[in-house]
Design a protein around this motif. Structure first.
Motif, mmCIF file in Angstrom:
data_model
loop_
_atom_site.group_PDB
_atom_site.id
_atom_site.type_symbol
_atom_site.label_atom_id
_atom_site.label_comp_id
_atom_site.label_asym_id
_atom_site.label_seq_id
_atom_site.Cartn_x
_atom_site.Cartn_y
_atom_site.Cartn_z
ATOM 1 N N UNK A 1 7.196 81.177 3.594
ATOM 2 C CA UNK A 1 7.680 79.848 3.188
ATOM 3 C C UNK A 1 8.834 79.397 4.084
ATOM 4 N N UNK A 2 9.758 80.308 4.347
ATOM 5 C CA UNK A 2 10.917 79.998 5.177
ATOM 6 C C UNK A 2 10.499 79.647 6.609
ATOM 7 N N UNK A 3 9.527 80.379 7.133
ATOM 8 C CA UNK A 3 9.029 80.120 8.499
ATOM 9 C C UNK A 3 8.376 78.738 8.572
ATOM 10 N N UNK A 4 7.625 78.376 7.535
ATOM 11 C CA UNK A 4 7.031 77.038 7.476
ATOM 12 C C UNK A 4 8.115 75.965 7.516
ATOM 13 N N UNK B 1 6.363 92.241 12.613
ATOM 14 C CA UNK B 1 7.789 92.566 12.490
ATOM 15 C C UNK B 1 8.378 91.975 11.208
ATOM 16 N N UNK B 2 7.919 90.767 10.857
ATOM 17 C CA UNK B 2 8.394 90.128 9.621
ATOM 18 C C UNK B 2 7.969 90.956 8.404
ATOM 19 N N UNK B 3 6.756 91.507 8.448
ATOM 20 C CA UNK B 3 6.254 92.302 7.312
ATOM 21 C C UNK B 3 7.085 93.567 7.084
ATOM 22 N N UNK C 1 21.598 83.272 4.578
ATOM 23 C CA UNK C 1 21.671 83.013 6.014
ATOM 24 C C UNK C 1 22.093 84.235 6.819
ATOM 25 N N UNK C 2 22.855 85.115 6.191
ATOM 26 C CA UNK C 2 23.366 86.287 6.913
ATOM 27 C C UNK C 2 22.297 87.347 7.155
ATOM 28 N N UNK C 3 21.191 87.292 6.384
ATOM 29 C CA UNK C 3 20.156 88.321 6.539
ATOM 30 C C UNK C 3 18.872 87.765 7.166
ATOM 31 N N UNK C 4 18.882 86.481 7.503
ATOM 32 C CA UNK C 4 17.706 85.889 8.123
ATOM 33 C C UNK C 4 17.626 86.316 9.585
ATOM 34 N N UNK C 5 16.522 86.923 9.942
ATOM 35 C CA UNK C 5 16.335 87.452 11.292
ATOM 36 C C UNK C 5 16.035 86.340 12.292
#
Length: 288
Positions: free
Chosen positions: A177-180, A163-165, A56-60
């Motif tokens: 997967x997380x975005x879904x 940006x995600x890439x 959770x700490x590194x999720x943008x």
């Protein structure tokens, strides 16, 4: 090449399903929600995301923004297909690369050649011609807004995925997967909100249609990625074939099967869109 054909087919089928939703009284928001649930299952099976990298700490915040934008724009796309037609919506969606290219120049410092500049100018003209519609009934007078939202929305999503890439601490397929998952949670909360406040019924038929929609939506992504891997030395070919293929097939289905009526300026916009994509693709080819 088979992966490209499958990806184009899946993309067009998604548009056709959205077009048919109104005819069969399918709730698009509910279908979009279950579409992401099905996409989560399929991405877990095919992509096998690395859950050990999730923290959770590194999720943008970009993940959350995409999780909100994806279902929102999907819903707008569905409304646009129903209000303005499959042909014009597909053109608006594919021309959203105009925004991606502008971001590449201004945000990511990508160098542009003359062909790309010409392609952008032609593409901008194509957008104006595509969304143009003579003022008719009050219900159709402002439908061009849906096309504009599709154009801007998909362009913004492309930039955010770029940006995600660039995030290296989490593998790209795990990010997807997380975005879904985030998109599903927000969509689910929204349909529950509608069920409570608007007394909207959550129906099983929408779940079934959402799973079908999710199958083809995910297939579009999966086969597009496979096409890039199979043709890794020809990225421009994949780019051009995908965009041009969707525009041509989507337009033909819209005009021939659904009897959508395009004005002369809309047809000019269609031709200009194809020319713009070809020029941009050629410019990419010369850059490699």
């Amino acid at each position: 090449m088979i992966y490209l054909v499958l990806s184009i087919s899946c993309s067009v089928i998604v548009g056709v399903l959205l077009k048919l939703a109104k005819r069969y009284q399918i709730n698009i928001m509910q279908a979009v929600t279950w579409n992401y649930l099905f996409a989560i299952v399929l991405s877990a099976f095919f992509f096998k995301p690395d859950f050990s990298t999730l923290n959770l700490t590194i999720i943008s915040p970009i993940y959350v923004l995409l999780g909100i934008l994806l279902p929102a724009i999907f819903l707008i796309q569905g409304i646009s297909v129903q209000q303005t037609g499959l042909a014009r919506t597909d053109i608006a969606q594919r021309l959203s690369l105009f925004i991606s290219l502008c971001a590449a120049y201004f945000l990511f410092n990508e160098s542009f050649g003359r062909l790309k500049y010409v392609g952008l100018i032609i593409g901008f003209t194509a957008i104006i011609f595509t969304i143009y519609r003579k003022s008719g009934s009050s219900s159709s007078k402002h439908t061009w807004w849906y096309l504009l939202l599709v154009f801007v929305g998909f362009g913004a999503i492309d930039v955010l995925f770029k940006l995600v890439s660039q995030i290296t601490v989490i593998p790209y397929i795990t990010s997807l997967f997380l975005i879904f998952c985030i998109a599903f949670v927000f969509s689910l909360l929204y349909i529950f909100y509608l069920a409570i406040t608007k007394k909207t019924k959550i129906q099983f038929i929408n779940f079934v249609c959402g799973c079908i929609l999710g199958f083809f939506n995910f297939g579009n992504i999966l086969f597009y990625l496979k096409a890039h891997r199979a043709m890794s030395d020809q990225p421009s070919t994949v780019f051009a074939a995908m965009n041009i293929g969707v525009i041509i097939i989507g337009s033909l289905i819209g005009i021939v099967i659904f009897k959508e009526r395009l004005s002369k300026l809309n047809y000019i916009g269609l031709i200009l869109a194809l020319i713009a994509i070809l020029l941009i693709t050629i410019s990419k080819l010369h850059a490699i």
